[in-house]
Design a protein around this motif. Sequence first.
Motif, mmCIF file in Angstrom:
data_model
loop_
_atom_site.group_PDB
_atom_site.id
_atom_site.type_symbol
_atom_site.label_atom_id
_atom_site.label_comp_id
_atom_site.label_asym_id
_atom_site.label_seq_id
_atom_site.Cartn_x
_atom_site.Cartn_y
_atom_site.Cartn_z
ATOM 1 N N SER A 164 -7.072 13.601 9.953
ATOM 2 C CA SER A 164 -7.880 12.449 10.940
ATOM 3 C C SER A 164 -8.055 11.255 9.961
ATOM 4 O O SER A 164 -7.769 10.065 10.194
ATOM 5 N N VAL A 165 -8.421 11.486 8.548
ATOM 6 C CA VAL A 165 -8.761 10.334 7.576
ATOM 7 C C VAL A 165 -7.075 9.942 7.407
ATOM 8 O O VAL A 165 -7.079 8.624 7.166
ATOM 9 N N ASP A 166 -5.983 10.675 7.215
ATOM 10 C CA ASP A 166 -4.840 10.207 6.862
ATOM 11 C C ASP A 166 -4.210 9.109 8.229
ATOM 12 O O ASP A 166 -3.968 7.995 7.865
ATOM 13 N N LYS A 167 -4.461 9.391 9.363
ATOM 14 C CA LYS A 167 -4.332 8.672 10.496
ATOM 15 C C LYS A 167 -5.049 7.266 10.479
ATOM 16 O O LYS A 167 -4.508 6.418 10.771
ATOM 17 N N LYS A 168 -6.451 7.510 10.227
ATOM 18 C CA LYS A 168 -7.090 6.299 10.131
ATOM 19 C C LYS A 168 -6.549 5.518 8.997
ATOM 20 O O LYS A 168 -6.557 4.130 9.413
ATOM 21 N N LEU A 169 -6.348 5.894 7.838
ATOM 22 C CA LEU A 169 -5.842 4.992 6.918
ATOM 23 C C LEU A 169 -4.567 4.436 7.223
ATOM 24 O O LEU A 169 -4.155 3.282 7.054
ATOM 25 N N VAL A 228 0.745 -1.179 -0.030
ATOM 26 C CA VAL A 228 -0.119 0.282 -0.172
ATOM 27 C C VAL A 228 0.847 1.417 -0.080
ATOM 28 O O VAL A 228 1.783 1.184 0.716
ATOM 29 N N PHE A 229 0.447 2.233 -0.872
ATOM 30 C CA PHE A 229 1.261 3.596 -0.941
ATOM 31 C C PHE A 229 0.150 4.451 -0.293
ATOM 32 O O PHE A 229 -0.885 4.656 -0.989
ATOM 33 N N LEU A 230 0.608 4.785 1.158
ATOM 34 C CA LEU A 230 -0.364 5.957 1.721
ATOM 35 C C LEU A 230 0.237 7.171 1.055
ATOM 36 O O LEU A 230 1.241 7.748 1.552
ATOM 37 N N VAL A 231 -0.640 8.035 0.290
ATOM 38 C CA VAL A 231 -0.219 9.042 -0.330
ATOM 39 C C VAL A 231 -0.803 10.463 0.523
ATOM 40 O O VAL A 231 -2.017 10.541 0.777
ATOM 41 N N LEU A 232 0.159 11.213 0.669
ATOM 42 C CA LEU A 232 -0.226 12.371 1.491
ATOM 43 C C LEU A 232 -0.022 13.842 0.620
ATOM 44 O O LEU A 232 0.952 13.451 -0.106
ATOM 45 N N ASP A 274 6.155 11.162 14.029
ATOM 46 C CA ASP A 274 5.398 11.518 15.439
ATOM 47 C C ASP A 274 3.889 11.359 15.416
ATOM 48 O O ASP A 274 3.322 10.963 16.520
ATOM 49 N N ARG A 275 3.364 11.686 14.303
ATOM 50 C CA ARG A 275 1.935 11.927 14.271
ATOM 51 C C ARG A 275 1.366 10.500 13.583
ATOM 52 O O ARG A 275 0.032 10.440 13.603
ATOM 53 N N LEU A 276 2.340 9.575 13.147
ATOM 54 C CA LEU A 276 1.792 8.288 12.597
ATOM 55 C C LEU A 276 2.658 7.399 13.396
ATOM 56 O O LEU A 276 3.394 6.583 12.705
ATOM 57 N N PRO A 277 2.374 7.220 14.714
ATOM 58 C CA PRO A 277 3.316 6.309 15.236
ATOM 59 C C PRO A 277 2.870 4.800 14.872
ATOM 60 O O PRO A 277 4.082 4.029 15.096
#
Length: 488
Positions: free
Chosen positions: A279-284, A267-271, A321-324
Amino acid sequence: MPLPAVAIIGRPNVGKSSLFNRLVGRPVAIVDPTAGVTRDRIYHEVRREDMRFDLVDTGGIGIVDHAKLEADVERQIERAIAVADHILFLCDVRDGITPLDQDIAAILRNHRERVSLVINKVDHDNLEYDIHQFLRLGVGEPLSVSAEQVRGFGDLLDHLREVLPSIVDNVDESASAFADRLRICFAGRRNVGKSSLTNALLGEDRVIVADHPGTTRDAVDITLDYGDDRFLLIDTAGLRKKRQLHQDLEFYAACRTERGIRRADVVFLVLDATDELGSVDKKLAHFCEVEGKPTAVIINKWDLAEAEGANLADYEKWLRDRLPGLRFAPMLTTCALSGLRVRQLLDLAKELHHEAGQRIATADLNRLLEAAVARRRPRRVGPSPTKCYYATQAESMPPTFIVFVNRTDWVEPGYSRYLENYLRERTVLKRVPMRIIFKSRDSQYHDNKDQRTRTRAVNRADRSAGLILPKGSRNKHGQRGGKRGGRN
């Protein structure tokens, strides 16, 4: 050798996606009463008895799109017509011949030798007499089907056998066109550049790209051959918060995004580098971790952030730090428009997939377990200390380790995270998620009092990590609970 391609062409709301799903055998394309739901070309392999071919769903010709994407949809349809080995021209028996049907027929007469006229929504015998009016379109004898009532499919498949013999007797070939490919899913919020990255890898405008949020709706599967490597790119719809899913159409698109992540190898989590982390980025990110998917964080539009003075080292530290849950995941900055480091995505996907398939020898694993316990013993939770006897690797992709203990209900809740970090630092599994499962060892001293013989030591967030709905709120058909069920 590529499979023969059969494209479904027609005006909006004649049932192209419904026919597509019936022939495929499962709900791949989104079906909704809203006109113009399908925008991109959707490919899927069809296997029926002695037949095997690629089926292509397209957008409706003549659609009036609120996002002003009519020209982009038309270009996708033109490409489908150009590359298809055969075309199913679909009409609606209940509406009769419309001016738009006549316009489409005029276009398809230039390809008449590879066009079949199919009349949909012939739900009962009385409507059979109405299909003969479509002879006036001048594209051949009409065939009647009903995608909703599953009528006429035998005659349609027999007709395809006659007009396209190449679809027959190829079922025993080596494998599906998708089967042996590395599946890469692009996931993220809306308008972060997932479709742009997909097009940049392909070198063509394969999927529609626009500034309007929510351009992509279906999960689009696209094959890519790069050197000796074979990939399957899955471009998914952008997600937003649950409370903002105002339409059923958005809910179905989000469900297919969740399904696309689950069937992906990487999976490539694109930001978006120019936007805040939401919050959607963190949920993904949490969902990818819980699903055990090798994940890379792709920071797109980095050229814009760099022009504003962004520092890569500081940004990566801020992001981790925000995506532990994905602190271990690799990060790559890209720019889809300029092609910056886009080709490195394929090499990164291969590396992560290879790493997730690695296995650790049992002897080496138990030496590491012994050293980990000696360094930090589990905190005492029950009446007696937790004893870790030995461990073994049960699976790969994701790497899954079973640790045998005296009682699983005496295991400190955070100890699995400690073991993950310890193994990650000392093995080749540095950039992929892993699972630690505690299992109680049979013992004559405990009188089988341990009711939980296996536990992953997960918290409540891990047990309900679905992107759309918690697992407990779906019924047995995978629909939403309550009086109103979800539609496929």
